[in-house]
Design a protein around this motif. Structure first.
Motif, mmCIF file in Angstrom:
data_model
loop_
_atom_site.group_PDB
_atom_site.id
_atom_site.type_symbol
_atom_site.label_atom_id
_atom_site.label_comp_id
_atom_site.label_asym_id
_atom_site.label_seq_id
_atom_site.Cartn_x
_atom_site.Cartn_y
_atom_site.Cartn_z
ATOM 1 N N ARG A 88 0.889 -1.336 0.035
ATOM 2 C CA ARG A 88 0.054 -0.091 0.046
ATOM 3 C C ARG A 88 0.949 1.126 0.176
ATOM 4 N NH1 ARG A 88 -5.425 0.715 1.966
ATOM 5 N NH2 ARG A 88 -5.352 -1.139 2.720
ATOM 6 N N THR B 201 -0.875 8.013 -0.700
ATOM 7 C CA THR B 201 -2.138 7.847 -1.277
ATOM 8 C C THR B 201 -2.999 6.970 -0.788
ATOM 9 O OG1 THR B 201 -1.541 6.122 -2.900
ATOM 10 C CG2 THR B 201 -0.992 8.596 -3.576
ATOM 11 N N ARG C 175 -3.523 3.739 -1.691
ATOM 12 C CA ARG C 175 -3.856 3.055 -2.661
ATOM 13 C C ARG C 175 -2.965 1.881 -2.707
ATOM 14 N NH1 ARG C 175 -6.501 6.075 -8.048
ATOM 15 N NH2 ARG C 175 -8.024 7.323 -7.078
ATOM 16 N N TRP C 176 -3.273 0.725 -3.015
ATOM 17 C CA TRP C 176 -2.569 -0.509 -3.319
ATOM 18 C C TRP C 176 -1.810 -0.303 -4.714
ATOM 19 C CZ3 TRP C 176 -1.503 -3.902 0.122
ATOM 20 C CH2 TRP C 176 -2.134 -4.242 1.347
ATOM 21 N N GLN C 177 -0.626 -0.964 -4.559
ATOM 22 C CA GLN C 177 0.261 -1.079 -5.843
ATOM 23 C C GLN C 177 0.813 -2.367 -5.849
ATOM 24 O OE1 GLN C 177 3.214 2.042 -4.634
ATOM 25 N NE2 GLN C 177 2.801 3.008 -6.782
ATOM 26 N N THR D 163 -0.218 1.140 -10.106
ATOM 27 C CA THR D 163 -1.239 1.621 -8.987
ATOM 28 C C THR D 163 -2.755 1.220 -9.338
ATOM 29 O OG1 THR D 163 0.270 3.401 -8.461
ATOM 30 C CG2 THR D 163 -2.013 3.600 -7.769
ATOM 31 N N ALA E 88 -9.081 3.049 -6.535
ATOM 32 C CA ALA E 88 -9.545 2.985 -4.973
ATOM 33 C C ALA E 88 -10.469 1.955 -4.736
ATOM 34 C CB ALA E 88 -10.118 4.485 -4.858
ATOM 35 N N LYS F 250 -9.557 -2.326 -2.259
ATOM 36 C CA LYS F 250 -9.390 -1.970 -1.087
ATOM 37 C C LYS F 250 -8.555 -2.930 -0.209
ATOM 38 C CE LYS F 250 -13.890 0.305 -1.161
ATOM 39 N NZ LYS F 250 -15.347 0.487 -0.878
#
Length: 236
Positions: A10, A14, A16-18, A36, A39, A42
């Motif tokens: 994560r 941001t 957000r998961w990458q 990336t 959203a 999760k």
């Protein structure tokens, strides 16, 4: 396989998961590329699944250039094998979820379908001429099918081989690995229709009672599943 490993994390800024893919350059040095995710991704589990899906897409892109020069000189068996392997990778990456859609809108298929494809591939490997696809004409396919029927092969088996070969060739044309398919104008054999041979309710109850009295085994459980769920042998 170009992308030998993948992992997720994560982004602290941001949130957000990458996803990250690792690969080795021709010079022998390790590199990695990242993506990336939106959203809507999760959880870590969702991120891993998205990364594996992305990995499949990247693997397919990495082989495109090589396939474009390699396919015309491949045999029918090799073309079918490459097609089945790719369908398996994509479907596995999506958890065999047939309601999902793979890269470029590709349909996800069942494990049982892959098993059926492999049975057909074994048949092709033993019977189809070892000739480059570029040298195959429509009449060659028809002659092979007729020779198989005359040799005693069932129409069902020949039809399955026809359908799989045509699907693999059509896919190669769409991906521009081949300029055209030698089977584009051919239609699969028509199979004779069969009368419904399902058991009557009384017979089904009798068989259920007999199976229920037997010691549990793969055959007994398989019989009950087939009887009550309407499954075929391969599905059981």
């Amino acid at each position: 396989m170009k992308y030998t490993s993948c992992f997720v994390r994560r982004n602290e800024k941001t949130g957000r998961w990458q996803g990250f893919l690792r690969f080795k350059n021709p010079d022998g040095k390790w590199r990695q590329t990242a993506k990336t995710f939106p959203a809507s991704v999760k959880t870590e589990r969702q991120a891993k699944r998205a990364t594996e899906s992305w990995r499949v897409e990247m693997e397919l892109e990495a082989t495109d250039e090589q396939e474009q020069t390699r396919f015309p000189r491949m045999t029918m068996m090799q073309v079918v094998s490459a097609y089945v392997e790719r369908r398996e990778k994509v479907s596995e990456a999506f958890g065999w979820d047939t309601t999902a859609t793979g890269p470029n809108g590709e349909r996800i298929i069942h494990r049982s379908t892959i098993r059926d494809y492999r049975h057909t591939m074994n048949y092709l490997e033993k019977t189809f001429p070892d000739v480059a696809v570029a040298d195959i004409k429509a009449k060659d396919v028809l002659e092979w099918e007729n020779s198989q029927i005359q040799a005693g092969a069932s129409k069902s088996r020949v039809r399955k081989a026809h359908v799989l070969c045509k699907a693999a060739l059509d896919d190669a044309v769409v991906r521009e690995y081949l300029p055209e398919s030698p089977m584009a104008s051919l239609k699969a054999l028509k199979l004779p229709t069969h009368d419904n041979n399902a058991l009557a309710q009384g017979e089904a109850r009798k068989m259920t009672a007999e199976l229920s009295q037997m010691e549990p085994s793969a055959a007994v459980v398989g019989g009950l599943l087939a009887l009550h769920c309407g499954l075929r042998g391969g599905e059981v």
